[in-house]
Design a protein around this motif. Structure first.
Motif, mmCIF file in Angstrom:
data_model
loop_
_atom_site.group_PDB
_atom_site.id
_atom_site.type_symbol
_atom_site.label_atom_id
_atom_site.label_comp_id
_atom_site.label_asym_id
_atom_site.label_seq_id
_atom_site.Cartn_x
_atom_site.Cartn_y
_atom_site.Cartn_z
ATOM 1 N N TYR A 1 0.816 -1.218 0.000
ATOM 2 C CA TYR A 1 0.000 0.000 0.000
ATOM 3 C C TYR A 1 0.851 1.270 0.000
ATOM 4 C CZ TYR A 1 -4.122 2.826 1.086
ATOM 5 O OH TYR A 1 -5.143 3.725 1.027
ATOM 6 N N ILE A 2 2.003 1.222 0.705
ATOM 7 C CA ILE A 2 2.805 2.435 0.876
ATOM 8 C C ILE A 2 4.216 2.317 0.298
ATOM 9 C CG2 ILE A 2 3.854 3.998 2.572
ATOM 10 C CD1 ILE A 2 0.825 4.344 2.297
ATOM 11 N N TYR A 3 4.964 1.286 0.718
ATOM 12 C CA TYR A 3 6.389 1.245 0.368
ATOM 13 C C TYR A 3 6.647 0.993 -1.114
ATOM 14 C CZ TYR A 3 7.967 1.616 5.174
ATOM 15 O OH TYR A 3 8.229 2.078 6.434
ATOM 16 N N ALA A 4 5.884 0.084 -1.741
ATOM 17 C CA ALA A 4 6.098 -0.181 -3.173
ATOM 18 C C ALA A 4 5.817 1.079 -4.010
ATOM 19 C CB ALA A 4 5.253 -1.364 -3.634
ATOM 20 N N GLY B 1 11.819 6.114 -8.239
ATOM 21 C CA GLY B 1 12.544 5.536 -9.370
ATOM 22 C C GLY B 1 13.237 4.225 -9.078
ATOM 23 N N LEU B 2 12.951 3.620 -7.924
ATOM 24 C CA LEU B 2 13.609 2.346 -7.567
ATOM 25 C C LEU B 2 12.778 1.180 -8.117
ATOM 26 C CD1 LEU B 2 14.317 3.338 -3.860
ATOM 27 C CD2 LEU B 2 16.020 3.230 -5.665
ATOM 28 N N HIS B 3 12.804 1.005 -9.444
ATOM 29 C CA HIS B 3 11.894 0.049 -10.091
ATOM 30 C C HIS B 3 12.173 -1.394 -9.687
ATOM 31 C CE1 HIS B 3 10.039 3.156 -12.444
ATOM 32 N NE2 HIS B 3 11.225 3.597 -12.806
ATOM 33 N N ARG B 4 13.456 -1.748 -9.598
ATOM 34 C CA ARG B 4 13.805 -3.130 -9.262
ATOM 35 C C ARG B 4 13.340 -3.459 -7.838
ATOM 36 N NH1 ARG B 4 19.753 -4.308 -10.756
ATOM 37 N NH2 ARG B 4 20.094 -2.903 -9.019
ATOM 38 N N ILE B 5 13.559 -2.527 -6.911
ATOM 39 C CA ILE B 5 13.140 -2.734 -5.520
ATOM 40 C C ILE B 5 11.615 -2.746 -5.414
ATOM 41 C CG2 ILE B 5 13.091 -1.615 -3.237
ATOM 42 C CD1 ILE B 5 16.039 -0.912 -3.658
ATOM 43 N N LYS B 6 10.971 -1.848 -6.140
ATOM 44 C CA LYS B 6 9.498 -1.803 -6.142
ATOM 45 C C LYS B 6 8.929 -3.155 -6.593
ATOM 46 C CE LYS B 6 6.007 -0.896 -9.389
ATOM 47 N NZ LYS B 6 5.861 -1.391 -10.768
ATOM 48 N N THR B 7 9.527 -3.740 -7.657
ATOM 49 C CA THR B 7 9.055 -5.029 -8.172
ATOM 50 C C THR B 7 9.257 -6.133 -7.146
ATOM 51 O OG1 THR B 7 9.555 -4.349 -10.429
ATOM 52 C CG2 THR B 7 9.357 -6.704 -10.054
ATOM 53 N N LYS C 1 8.046 -10.106 -17.255
ATOM 54 C CA LYS C 1 7.050 -9.459 -16.378
ATOM 55 C C LYS C 1 7.075 -10.126 -15.002
ATOM 56 C CE LYS C 1 2.377 -7.708 -17.265
ATOM 57 N NZ LYS C 1 2.749 -6.459 -17.879
ATOM 58 N N SER C 2 6.943 -9.330 -13.947
ATOM 59 C CA SER C 2 7.021 -9.884 -12.588
ATOM 60 C C SER C 2 5.783 -10.727 -12.280
ATOM 61 C CB SER C 2 7.137 -8.757 -11.561
ATOM 62 O OG SER C 2 5.891 -8.120 -11.392
ATOM 63 N N ILE C 3 5.955 -11.641 -11.318
ATOM 64 C CA ILE C 3 4.853 -12.540 -10.931
ATOM 65 C C ILE C 3 3.650 -11.728 -10.463
ATOM 66 C CG2 ILE C 3 4.157 -14.298 -9.237
ATOM 67 C CD1 ILE C 3 6.998 -15.425 -9.416
ATOM 68 N N TYR C 4 3.905 -10.689 -9.660
ATOM 69 C CA TYR C 4 2.806 -9.856 -9.162
ATOM 70 C C TYR C 4 2.090 -9.146 -10.314
ATOM 71 C CZ TYR C 4 0.351 -6.004 -6.869
ATOM 72 O OH TYR C 4 -0.607 -5.103 -6.479
ATOM 73 N N SER C 5 2.860 -8.601 -11.274
ATOM 74 C CA SER C 5 2.254 -7.890 -12.422
ATOM 75 C C SER C 5 1.400 -8.828 -13.259
ATOM 76 C CB SER C 5 3.332 -7.276 -13.307
ATOM 77 O OG SER C 5 4.046 -6.309 -12.605
ATOM 78 N N ILE C 6 1.885 -10.067 -13.433
ATOM 79 C CA ILE C 6 1.108 -11.059 -14.202
ATOM 80 C C ILE C 6 -0.208 -11.341 -13.492
ATOM 81 C CG2 ILE C 6 1.045 -13.496 -14.924
ATOM 82 C CD1 ILE C 6 4.133 -13.247 -15.352
#
Length: 747
Positions: free
Chosen positions: A178-181, A188-194, A252-257
């Protein structure tokens, strides 16, 4: 392997520290090993003898956070020291002054910022949660490194979440999603967000996570072949251009799928954009970076046909978080669309490490690299200036800003303004000034008159029209989309409401005085019941606004003795201490089971019928991933874990979340909604109902199907026992001739 198992705690700590120093020495930062060693020794001594929940020495956590800060975010010695020291003030007797005396004011300031927002973003009480989040956002404006280290801290906590109890896992995973991602994404921390999204998903929906992961592994060879065939001609072309480059496959990341499967209501097999391609090039000359990016785009567009509507130019117009790239979608020889991202090495660093990477490329301090970030922080500061008594409203308001994509609009004088996508004329008016927003009556967009609710497009020229007689209206909240506008409207409405309440209170007191009636709670309850109003505040507002006029009917209600519920009014004292037992009346009717949030709640046929409430927002059934929420009345409400309401509850009321487990027989029935779509033919509806009623013996409550131009779609409401019934039903319905899409929906 044997040596590793027999390592002592001290050897394990020393090895981890040496790995950190090795990582640090391989960076481009100036080598300040002495101060890092000093910070490590100090933290190691301070945390000596303390263990984490996993059983490892506590110092392993600050060491892991320091490694993330160094290698994954790319920060230098000041941040590494702050990461090593980030729990010292919180967990030991040392103070911020001690840190300042030993390590200087800058590290002390960052550690102080981290201490203020310790223990996760949220505490146990709602007001504390909002306060903590405000602190977190305010510290960003002092030094962005505070939030970057906090995100690294959360990432390591997520990587080691398995050692915690299930209800804690749901709270932390929900809070992260809800907040950190979104925060990591905005910075701009795309890898960490994923990774944060994937880890949250893994703990919230372990079965779905395993299924998608296994399907990705099963289709990996096929994707590898597709990547090789698609990139072969591109490599030949880039070689001819004389560029130094690398081409990477991005899956594509597991969550995005999963998110796409949920929103589009499609199975894994129908997600076609799992593979994307990334070209990272080294510019031929420093000032030719932009031209090289477009040259690559032009040359690969000659090999494959580009999608006309899917060119995204973030090279000329970077995103607010500094992201730059060209995105183009090309059709491969196999007829599949594949997205290609074109970035220079500098752009790639910024995409992976966010604002931290800017510091690597800029000369001296400041500069326009952080301009967009400063703008964003300024907006958040304005929101913080308005008191937000409701933590949920506050978090929602901030979240609007975290997720916003940008468009560019112009003032009548040609000044360019960055606004979030889907913003309206009213959003734009409030972005200029609160008074302009408050008195806005409409606008001229590209010289044409439009209403307040008109959505702006990139490139629009906007002239705001105002009137002194205009007043803020509650319905404005239904179409504004920016955090600033929503915050200002809420503040103005509350101010107006307070004025009406004061007026209403005066009128009510005058009425009661004239009738000789005392202003007691019991009398107020009678009036609220008579007018069907939920709260005293709402009642006073309606009186003050002239929507309720106190008259003879109210006099009769107040002087009547009927309808008084004495059980509710009287309180009883029990026990030796003589304390008031507020729940006595309620307990007299039905005992409420004492819930222990730390234990896993068993959902059985008996308890489901007596003690727990199924949330109507997501309609969970046995087999769904669910959790319990303990409400103010001691009732447990069962939600699906991905339900939007549950996501907010996990973020704001984490201490009330209860891990739940289904232990039901196939005795109870639950209502589900099935969406179905396909090509119409004679007898199709009969085939559908036959599968549901006869083959599966399922009871249908309602069928609503319509056909337009040969395509039928609709919903079937039916009763099932559990998720297995739903899966079998969907599987059989999909096999019916001409049925193209079947999925379970919320309603």
């Amino acid at each position: 392997m044997k040596e590793h198992i027999e390592m002592t705690d001290d050897e394990l700590i020393e090895q981890s520290f040496q790995e950190l120093i090795t990582d640090y020495l391989s960076t481009k930062h100036r080598k300040r090993v002495e101060i890092i060693t000093k910070a490590f020794n100090f933290a190691n001594q301070a945390h000596k003898g303390i263990k984490r929940q996993s059983g490892e020495p506590y110092i392993m956590h600050p060491l892991a956070v320091a490694k993330i800060v160094c290698t994954e975010i790319g920060l230098g010695s000041t941040s590494i020291c702050s990461a090593l020291l980030h729990d010292v003030v919180e967990d030991t007797d040392y103070t911020v002054e001690d840190i300042e005396n030993l390590f200087g004011p800058k590290i002390a300031q960052i550690v102080d910022g981290l201490t203020k927002i310790s223990g996760g973003v949220f505490g146990d009480k709602v007001s504390a949660q909002a306060e903590n989040f405000k602190k977190l956002l305010l510290t960003m404006s002092n030094d962005i490194r505070v939030i970057l280290i906090k995100i690294a801290d959360r990432l390591h906590n997520m990587r080691t979440l398995g050692s915690l109890a299930a209800n804690k896992q749901y709270k932390i995973a929900g809070e992260t999603l809800y907040i950190y991602a979104p925060l990591a994404n905005r910075l701009g921390l795309h890898r960490i967000k994923t990774e944060l999204e994937n880890l949250s998903f893994k703990y919230e929906h372990p079965e779905e996570y395993k299924q998608i992961k296994s399907k990705l592994q099963a289709t990996a060879a096929e994707r590898e072949e597709q990547f090789r065939a698609f990139t072969g001609p591109i490599k030949d072309q880039l070689d001819k251009m004389g560029l130094k480059y690398q081409i990477l496959a991005r899956v594509k990341s597991i969550y995005s799928i999963w998110k796409k499967m949920e929103t589009k209501h499609v199975p894994f097999e129908e997600i076609y954009d799992i593979l994307a391609v990334r070209i990272i090039f080294e510019p031929r000359k420093e000032d030719e970076e932009l031209n090289d990016a477009f040259d690559i785009y032009v040359s690969i567009s000659k090999i494959y046909r580009p999608h006309p509507d899917r060119l995204r130019d973030w090279v000329s117009h970077p995103k607010a978080n500094g992201y730059q790239a060209l995105h183009v979608t090309l059709m491969g020889k196999d007829g599949q669309w594949i997205e290609v991202q074109i970035r220079s090495e500098r752009m790639n660093d910024v995409a992976e490490q966010g604002f931290a990477a800017h510091w690597k490329y800029k000369d001296g301090g400041g500069g326009e690299d952080e301009g967009e970030l400063e703008k964003w922080l300024r907006t958040i500061k304005e929101i913080l200036d308005d008191p937000q008594p409701d933590a949920m409203d506050f978090l929602d308001t901030i979240k609007l800003n975290l997720f916003a994509s940008e468009i560019f609009v112009f003032t009548p004088r040609g000044e360019i303004k960055t606004m979030p996508q889907n913003c309206t004329v009213l959003d734009f008016a409030f972005s200029l000034h609160s008074d302009i927003g408050k008195h806005c009556i409409g606008a001229k967009v590209n010289h044409k008159l439009v209403p307040l609710s008109h959505k702006l497009q990139s490139g629009d020229q906007v002239e705001v029209l105002t009137s002194k007689s205009q007043r803020v209206k509650p319905e404005w909240l239904t179409f504004v989309s920016t955090a600033k506008a929503r915050s200002k409207i809420n503040a103005l409405l509350k101010k107006e409401q307070r004025t009406l309440q004061r007026k209403g209170e005066t009128l009510l007191n005058e009425f009661l005085l004239a009738e000789g009636i005392r202003p007691e709670v019991v009398n107020m309850d009678k009036l609220l019941q008579a007018h069907n109003v939920a709260s005293k505040e709402e009642f006073l507002t309606l009186i003050g606004g002239g929507k309720i006029v106190l008259a003879d009917v109210d006099r009769n209600v107040l002087k009547s003795k009927q309808g008084t519920n004495w059980k509710k009014i009287l309180s009883f004292s029990f026990g030796k201490d003589g304390k008031e037992n507020k729940n006595a009346a309620a307990n007299e009717e039905e005992p409420v089971e004492k819930i222990n949030p730390k234990k896993i709640l068993k959902l059985t046929d008996d308890t489901l019928q007596k003690n727990y409430v199924m949330a109507t927002c997501c309609c969970p059934i046995p087999g769904d991933d669910v959790l319990g929420y303990l409400d103010d009345n001691g009732k447990v409400i069962i939600h699906k874990r991905q339900c939007p309401v549950a996501v907010k509850l996990k973020s704001s009321y984490g201490n009330r979340i209860i891990a739940t487990q289904w232990e039901v027989q196939k005795n109870l029935s639950f209502l589900v909604h099935i969406y179905i779509k396909g090509i119409d033919r004679v007898g199709l509806l009969s085939d559908i109902t036959q599968v549901i009623s006869w083959q599966l013996n399922v009871n249908i409550r309602k069928v609503n199907i319509e056909t337009i131009d040969g395509i039928f779609e609709g919903k079937v409401q039916l009763y099932v026992h559990d998720v297995d019934d739903v899966k079998e039903l969907i599987s059989k319905l999909r096999k019916i001739s001409n049925v193209k899409e079947v999925t379970r929906v919320e309603e």
